[in-house]
Design a protein around this motif. Structure first.
Motif, PDB file in Angstrom:
ATOM      1  N   LEU A 206       0.805  -1.230   0.000  1.00 48.84           N
ATOM      2  CA  LEU A 206       0.000   0.000   0.000  1.00 48.84           C
ATOM      3  C   LEU A 206       0.835   1.275   0.000  1.00 48.84           C
ATOM      4  O   LEU A 206       1.757   1.429   0.802  1.00 48.84           O
ATOM      5  N   GLY A 208       0.654   5.516  -2.218  1.00 55.67           N
ATOM      6  CA  GLY A 208      -0.242   6.476  -2.873  1.00 55.67           C
ATOM      7  C   GLY A 208      -0.580   7.601  -1.921  1.00 55.67           C
ATOM      8  O   GLY A 208      -0.205   7.583  -0.746  1.00 55.67           O
ATOM      9  N   LEU A 214      -6.464   5.320   3.238  1.00 58.61           N
ATOM     10  CA  LEU A 214      -5.621   4.123   3.415  1.00 58.61           C
ATOM     11  C   LEU A 214      -5.584   3.650   4.864  1.00 58.61           C
ATOM     12  O   LEU A 214      -5.591   2.453   5.141  1.00 58.61           O
ATOM     13  N   ARG A 329      -1.514  -1.030  -4.298  1.00 57.58           N
ATOM     14  CA  ARG A 329      -2.132   0.303  -4.437  1.00 57.58           C
ATOM     15  C   ARG A 329      -1.039   1.365  -4.384  1.00 57.58           C
ATOM     16  O   ARG A 329      -0.268   1.413  -3.431  1.00 57.58           O
ATOM     17  N   GLY A 330      -0.995   2.181  -5.410  1.00 58.82           N
ATOM     18  CA  GLY A 330      -0.084   3.333  -5.402  1.00 58.82           C
ATOM     19  C   GLY A 330       1.349   2.965  -5.718  1.00 58.82           C
ATOM     20  O   GLY A 330       1.815   1.886  -5.387  1.00 58.82           O
ATOM     21  N   ALA A 361      -4.815  -1.934  -7.706  1.00 60.87           N
ATOM     22  CA  ALA A 361      -5.910  -1.049  -7.313  1.00 60.87           C
ATOM     23  C   ALA A 361      -5.733   0.351  -7.889  1.00 60.87           C
ATOM     24  O   ALA A 361      -5.366   1.285  -7.200  1.00 60.87           O
ATOM     25  N   GLY A 385      -9.433   2.737  -6.992  1.00 59.95           N
ATOM     26  CA  GLY A 385      -8.327   2.680  -6.047  1.00 59.95           C
ATOM     27  C   GLY A 385      -8.865   2.394  -4.667  1.00 59.95           C
ATOM     28  O   GLY A 385      -9.001   1.244  -4.239  1.00 59.95           O
ATOM     29  N   ASN A 386      -9.232   3.477  -3.989  1.00 56.66           N
ATOM     30  CA  ASN A 386      -9.655   3.307  -2.604  1.00 56.66           C
ATOM     31  C   ASN A 386     -11.033   2.673  -2.487  1.00 56.66           C
ATOM     32  O   ASN A 386     -11.330   2.011  -1.490  1.00 56.66           O
ATOM     33  N   LEU A 389     -10.248  -0.922  -2.425  1.00 56.98           N
ATOM     34  CA  LEU A 389      -9.612  -1.323  -1.163  1.00 56.98           C
ATOM     35  C   LEU A 389     -10.606  -1.341  -0.012  1.00 56.98           C
ATOM     36  O   LEU A 389     -10.584  -2.248   0.823  1.00 56.98           O
TER      37      LEU A 389
END
Ligand code: 3PG
Length: 415
Positions: A206, A208, A214, A329-330, A361, A385-386, A389
């Motif tokens: 993780l 980003g 997050l 992610r990110g 993601a 993205g989020n 998640l």
């Protein structure tokens, strides 16, 4: 999760042929601050394929709505260029109106014929669209009231905004028979992998910039025991390093402060105290002064942190190797700068070599993935993205809640 897919109304539940349909999509793209132009049009390309097939199959008079950026940000721009790109990728001449709920937009919607497609301007130009509230309240907003009586159906294909309880996401389903779109459906299917990925560890990598979301994701993952390992990168890693008492340096603290992230330290500490499986970098790459790049241990940080360091890449790659599910992610560093792309590229390389199911993601990372290197049955490059998640971490997303409410009001959709 599979049960949820069965419960959610889909396009098959509506009688869309030649009807007037409002479809919420998410073509929010990164924008070049200098030129105001779109930097990465991946979301537009993905949506285009689905829009084309909907038009071919049902010939609706299709009105599209999306947001772009947030008020006050430099990414908060009109959707004119988006309309041009949608036309290019769909091969359909997409009309554009620089209005959302005013007379010009409403007239353009009324005039739209079956088989034609119209894109409204940035929905967040209407200030109500940035306010989060319950579906009941959102269904009474001016935005929903001005538009809803012009349509037969509402379709939500904006999975990437499904975590926002905003009028265009949760208001329309209460006043129009509604369904999720095909992209939304595909994303929900990928989420079910969290429960079915096999016996190996589920590893989350993780990073980003949306750090507040997050932390919420990590809290959910820990509470619902859905991750065996969480590898942190970017500013998120810096937050956890700080929470551990590591001296990351004034310049890096300032960056966290600018993101209003220092307020998250108590929550990060709580997670660490609870023994959450959170890993932080052991070394980082920094920029010292204007030019000097340093790979340094986190016990001795000089300069501004720009990427994870070489040892961290190796340690994280070992964790990834073992996994049955990897969610990424990110980017791990400031990838816009060639000198700080390595962390992200080498982690993606590690991911491509595992047997794990891989979920990327959204965001910039999606465009960096050479998905041809991973067997397509093993990778899902999400547009969300989020949103993705939060759903993976066990939250019921407002868009889904509203869609289920719509089903109970309209009994599955037929108007
Ligand atoms: C995203 O890019 O995460 C979605 O488009 C949602 O955007 P938002 O965080 O501005 O609501």
């Amino acid at each position: 999760m599979d049960r949820l897919l069965l419960e959610l109304p889909t396009l098959e539940d509506l009688e869309l042929v030649k009807k007037k349909v409002f479809m919420r999509i998410d073509i929010n793209c990164p924008i070049d601050y200098e030129t105001g132009k779109i930097l990465d049009d991946r979301r537009i390309r993905v949506h285009s394929a689905y829009i084309k097939s909907i038009v071919e199959k049902y010939e609706p008079a299709l009105v599209l709505g999306s947001h772009q950026g947030r008020p006050g940000e430099r990414e908060f721009v009109s959707l004119e260029e988006h309309a041009e790109l949608l036309s290019k990728y769909t091969g359909i001449s997409i009309r554009f109106v620089d209005d959302v709920i005013g007379p010009a937009a409403r007239q353009a919607i009324k005039d739209l014929k079956p088989g034609e497609v119209l894109l409204l301007d940035n929905l967040r130009f209407v200030s109500e669209e940035v306010i989060e509230a319950d579906p009941e309240i959102q269904s009474n907003t001016i935005l929903v009231k001005k538009l809803s009586n012009l349509f037969d159906y509402y379709v939500n294909d904006a999975f990437a905004t499904a975590h926002r309880s905003q009028p265009s996401i949760v208001g329309f389903p209460l006043v129009l028979p509604s369904a999720i779109g095909p992209l939304f459906e595909k994303e929900v299917k990928a989420v079910s992998k969290i429960y079915t990925s096999g016996d190996g560890p589920r590893v989350f990598v993780l990073g980003g910039s949306k750090i507040h979301d997050l932390i919420r994701v990590i809290e959910n993952l820990v509470r619902n025991k859905l991750a065996e390992r969480i590898l942190t990168t970017g500013v998120l890693a810096q937050l956890f390093l700080l929470a551990k008492g590591v001296k990351i340096g004034d310049e890096n603290i300032r960056i966290l402060e600018e993101k209003n992230a220092l307020t998250l330290i108590p929550r990060a500490r709580q997670l660490l105290l609870k023994g959450a499986p959170i890993e932080t970098p052991v070394d980082v790459k920094t920029l010292v002064g204007e030019k000097e790049v340093d790979n340094t241990s986190v016990t001795n940080i000089r300069g501004v942190i720009k990427d994870i360091g070489d040892t961290t890449i190796e340690v994280y790659s070992e964790f990834i190797k073992e996994a049955s599910l990897v969610v990424m992610r990110g980017p791990a560093g400031v990838i816009e700068d060639e000198r700080f792309r390595e962390g992200t590229l080498r982690l993606l390389d590690a991911v491509s070599k595992t047997r794990a199911f891989v979920i990327i993601a959204g965001g910039h990372l999606g465009s960096m993935v050479d998905d041809s290197r991973i067997d397509s049955s093993r990778i899902h490059v999400s547009t969300g993205g989020n949103a993705l998640l939060l759903m993976l971490s066990g939250e019921e997303l407002p868009a889904i809640k509203a869609m289920l409410l719509s089903k109970s009001i309209f009994h599955g959709g037929k108007k």
